[in-house]
Design a protein around this motif. Structure first.
Motif, short mmCIF file in Angstrom:
data_model
loop_
_atom_site.label_atom_id
_atom_site.label_comp_id
_atom_site.label_asym_id
_atom_site.label_seq_id
_atom_site.Cartn_x
_atom_site.Cartn_y
_atom_site.Cartn_z
N ALA A 62 0.80 -1.23 0.00
CA ALA A 62 0.00 0.00 0.00
C ALA A 62 0.83 1.28 0.00
O ALA A 62 0.28 2.37 -0.21
CB ALA A 62 -0.94 0.01 1.21
N HIS A 63 2.13 1.17 0.22
CA HIS A 63 2.97 2.38 0.23
C HIS A 63 4.39 2.05 -0.20
O HIS A 63 5.13 1.40 0.52
CB HIS A 63 2.98 2.99 1.63
CG HIS A 63 3.79 4.27 1.71
ND1 HIS A 63 3.40 5.43 1.07
CD2 HIS A 63 4.95 4.57 2.33
CE1 HIS A 63 4.28 6.38 1.32
NE2 HIS A 63 5.24 5.88 2.08
N SER A 64 4.73 2.49 -1.40
CA SER A 64 6.09 2.26 -1.92
C SER A 64 6.59 3.51 -2.63
O SER A 64 5.82 4.42 -2.93
CB SER A 64 6.10 1.07 -2.88
OG SER A 64 5.36 1.36 -4.06
N HIS A 65 7.89 3.50 -2.89
CA HIS A 65 8.54 4.55 -3.69
C HIS A 65 9.47 3.84 -4.67
O HIS A 65 10.68 3.78 -4.47
CB HIS A 65 9.35 5.50 -2.79
CG HIS A 65 8.55 6.30 -1.83
ND1 HIS A 65 7.97 7.51 -2.16
CD2 HIS A 65 8.23 6.08 -0.53
CE1 HIS A 65 7.33 8.01 -1.11
NE2 HIS A 65 7.46 7.16 -0.10
N ILE A 286 -4.97 3.73 6.21
CA ILE A 286 -3.60 3.83 6.72
C ILE A 286 -2.73 2.79 6.03
O ILE A 286 -3.11 1.62 5.91
CB ILE A 286 -3.55 3.62 8.24
CG1 ILE A 286 -4.27 4.76 8.97
CG2 ILE A 286 -2.10 3.51 8.73
CD1 ILE A 286 -4.37 4.56 10.48
N ALA A 287 -1.55 3.23 5.60
CA ALA A 287 -0.51 2.32 5.12
C ALA A 287 0.51 2.18 6.24
O ALA A 287 1.21 3.14 6.58
CB ALA A 287 0.14 2.86 3.86
N HIS A 288 0.55 1.01 6.83
CA HIS A 288 1.42 0.74 7.98
C HIS A 288 2.75 0.18 7.47
O HIS A 288 2.77 -0.84 6.78
CB HIS A 288 0.72 -0.27 8.90
CG HIS A 288 1.51 -0.68 10.09
ND1 HIS A 288 2.18 0.21 10.89
CD2 HIS A 288 1.72 -1.92 10.65
CE1 HIS A 288 2.76 -0.45 11.89
NE2 HIS A 288 2.51 -1.72 11.76
N CYS A 289 3.85 0.86 7.81
CA CYS A 289 5.18 0.50 7.30
C CYS A 289 6.11 0.16 8.46
O CYS A 289 7.01 0.93 8.80
CB CYS A 289 5.76 1.64 6.48
SG CYS A 289 4.68 2.25 5.16
N PRO A 290 5.91 -0.98 9.10
CA PRO A 290 6.60 -1.25 10.36
C PRO A 290 8.12 -1.33 10.26
O PRO A 290 8.83 -0.82 11.13
CB PRO A 290 6.00 -2.59 10.81
CG PRO A 290 5.48 -3.22 9.56
CD PRO A 290 5.00 -2.07 8.73
N LYS A 291 8.64 -1.96 9.21
CA LYS A 291 10.10 -2.11 9.11
C LYS A 291 10.79 -0.79 8.85
O LYS A 291 11.81 -0.47 9.48
CB LYS A 291 10.45 -3.12 8.02
CG LYS A 291 10.33 -4.58 8.44
CD LYS A 291 10.81 -5.50 7.33
CE LYS A 291 12.25 -5.23 6.97
NZ LYS A 291 12.65 -5.93 5.73
N SER A 292 10.28 -0.02 7.91
CA SER A 292 10.88 1.28 7.61
C SER A 292 10.83 2.19 8.83
O SER A 292 11.82 2.86 9.17
CB SER A 292 10.14 1.93 6.44
OG SER A 292 10.63 3.22 6.18
N ASP A 318 7.36 0.96 2.12
CA ASP A 318 8.02 2.24 1.94
C ASP A 318 9.06 2.05 0.83
O ASP A 318 8.94 1.14 0.02
CB ASP A 318 8.63 2.74 3.25
CG ASP A 318 8.72 4.27 3.33
OD1 ASP A 318 8.47 4.94 2.32
OD2 ASP A 318 9.04 4.79 4.41
N SER A 319 10.10 2.84 0.78
CA SER A 319 11.11 2.62 -0.26
C SER A 319 12.14 1.62 0.23
O SER A 319 12.35 1.46 1.44
CB SER A 319 11.82 3.94 -0.58
OG SER A 319 12.71 4.28 0.47
#
Length: 449
Positions: A62-65, A286-292, A318-319
């Protein structure tokens, strides 16, 4: 007509099916059930059995670059300093990478996603055309959110909006049935209130999806709540006028009308109970990005509270410049472990909840749940098949726990989007992986020259 089967089929919106199968007719799913029943209904269909494996909806990132995939590992030496990380990224991209380099990097990121069982992405790009081209070339589904430039001054809001709108309309003109365009006013600390309002109004009027980075760092929190800290100092240095709203980033987005557009909010680490209520009532995702988030040391978002509030939540990588890998199963595992160690937890999040978040949750957050995210007749045939036969996985008592706690991108056997195979048995089908790797090595040498 084709039938794919395995020991386990996980529809997600319904319980797991042992000895299950999925019938596919063109782009869409025709039936889901036990293999013997499906085979009897479609006796002339081509059959492929994957054995000790799980068939599930394609994973959703759901959330990348994608456009900064070439920065994988390049920024790790400054990740303890968020400003230094942002500056090194900006300088490296501007001074060393051509437009073609960025497009190549985005395509390599899409290749990694396909290999990881990801069928759908919510990608944000300053150079949105790179992610747009990458999703098309790789056969993936997704929304590419054209991002604003750094524009925190109300004085330039009208001009900034027109420039952003022009880029967005160029993307929109090239939309396909799989790849759509959206808008991303980057974050409360980089976008002026007036520009935020203009984008939100436009998004509502034209039915455009938007995504915003929100409540990600302590520096952002300090700027919004007290008008102090690093970002406030930057504004003073460059002569930008800024009056602190003295509230949280989420409350600020609500006050200026951004939540009316039901944005997809990325991160949401530093949020209060009031913030969560505002997000839920607005219908935002919400885009949850736990590792980033953890890699930056920003903290852990309260995933349990999001899910219990009924918010549409998906996982984001994320990226790979801040995460180093696009592996949504790994995000699911890390998210579950983080949630279980929070001092305010009230229960254990289950593996089944994590699989739902990694698939249908992400689709809901992106507004695409009518098409993808679960296995059901009539929905698009976006499917991942993941082996459960590895030495680190067996024996399998429950497919959800095996996927979340013992599996990863390395175990993906098949990735299918709209009935089309784009990755199978270790090989990408639409991309020349060897040639792309050579290009990425060349880009890497340019960055360190």
């Amino acid at each position: 007509m084709k039938i794919i089967s395995a020991r386990w089929v996980l529809p997600v919106a319904a319980g797991p099916i042992e000895g299950g199968a999925v019938a596919i007719d063109g782009e869409r799913i025709a039936a889901v059930g036990r293999f013997d029943e499906i085979a009897a209904r479609f006796p002339n269909a081509y059959r492929e059995d994957f054995g000790e494996a799980a068939v599930l909806p394609g994973l959703v990132n759901a959330h990348s670059h994608l456009e900064i995939t070439a920065m994988r590992g390049f920024l790790d030496d400054v990740e303890h300093d968020f400003f230094a990380w942002l500056m090194k990224l900006t300088k490296g991209r501007a001074e060393h990478l051509t437009e073609q380099d960025i497009e190549t990097a985005a395509l390599f990121g899409a290749l990694e996603a396909a290999r990881a069982g990801v069928t759908c992405l919510g990608d944000i790009g300053r150079m949105g055309s790179a992610g747009f081209k990458a999703l098309k070339a790789s056969g993936l589904r997704g929304i590419v959110f054209q991002e604003t430039e750094f524009s925190p001054d109300d004085k330039t809001a009208a001009e900034d909006f027109e420039k952003l709108k022009e880029k967005f309309l160029e993307l929109k003109a090239g939309e396909t049935r799989l790849v759509k365009a959206g808008l991303s006013p980057h974050a409360p600390y980089t976008v002026s209130a007036l520009l935020f309002r203009k984008i939100a109004d436009y998004a509502i009027e034209e039915n455009v999806k938007i995504s915003v980075h929100a409540a990600e760092s302590r520096e952002e929190q300090a700027l919004l709540e007290t008008g102090e800290g690093f970002f406030a100092d930057v504004y003073k240095k460059y002569g930008f006028e800024w009056l602190s709203p003295n509230c949280s980033p989420v409350e600020y987005l609500d006050r200026i009308g951004v939540l009316r557009a039901r944005p997809l909010l990325a991160h949401c680490i530093n949020v209060s109970e009031r913030d969560i209520e505002l997000i839920e009532k607005s219908g935002s995702g919400i885009a949850h990005c736990p590792k980033s988030n953890a890699k930056f040391g920003h903290g852990a978002a309260p995933l349990e509270k999001f899910l219990d509030a009924g918010i549409a939540v998906g996982f984001g990588s994320d990226s790979v410049a801040s995460n180093n890998a696009c592996d949504i199963l790994e995000e699911a595992r890390f998210a579950a472990l983080l949630a279980r160690t929070r001092p305010d937890k009230k229960r254990f999040l289950t593996a089944r909840e994590m699989i739902e978040t990694a698939t249908l949750g992400g689709a809901r957050a992106l507004g695409l749940a009518d098409e993808t995210g679960s296995l059901a007749p009539g929905k698009q045939a976006d499917i991942a098949v993941i082996s459960l036969s590895g030495a680190a996985q067996m024996p399998v008592f429950d497919p959800h726990t095996a996927l979340v706690f013992a599996s990863g991108a390395r175990d993906v056997l098949l990735t299918m989007v709209a009935g089309r195979e784009i990755f199978k048995n270790g090989k990408t089908i639409l991309i020349d992986e060897d040639a792309l790797k050579r290009e990425m090595r060349s880009i890497g040498r340019k960055l360190v020259s």
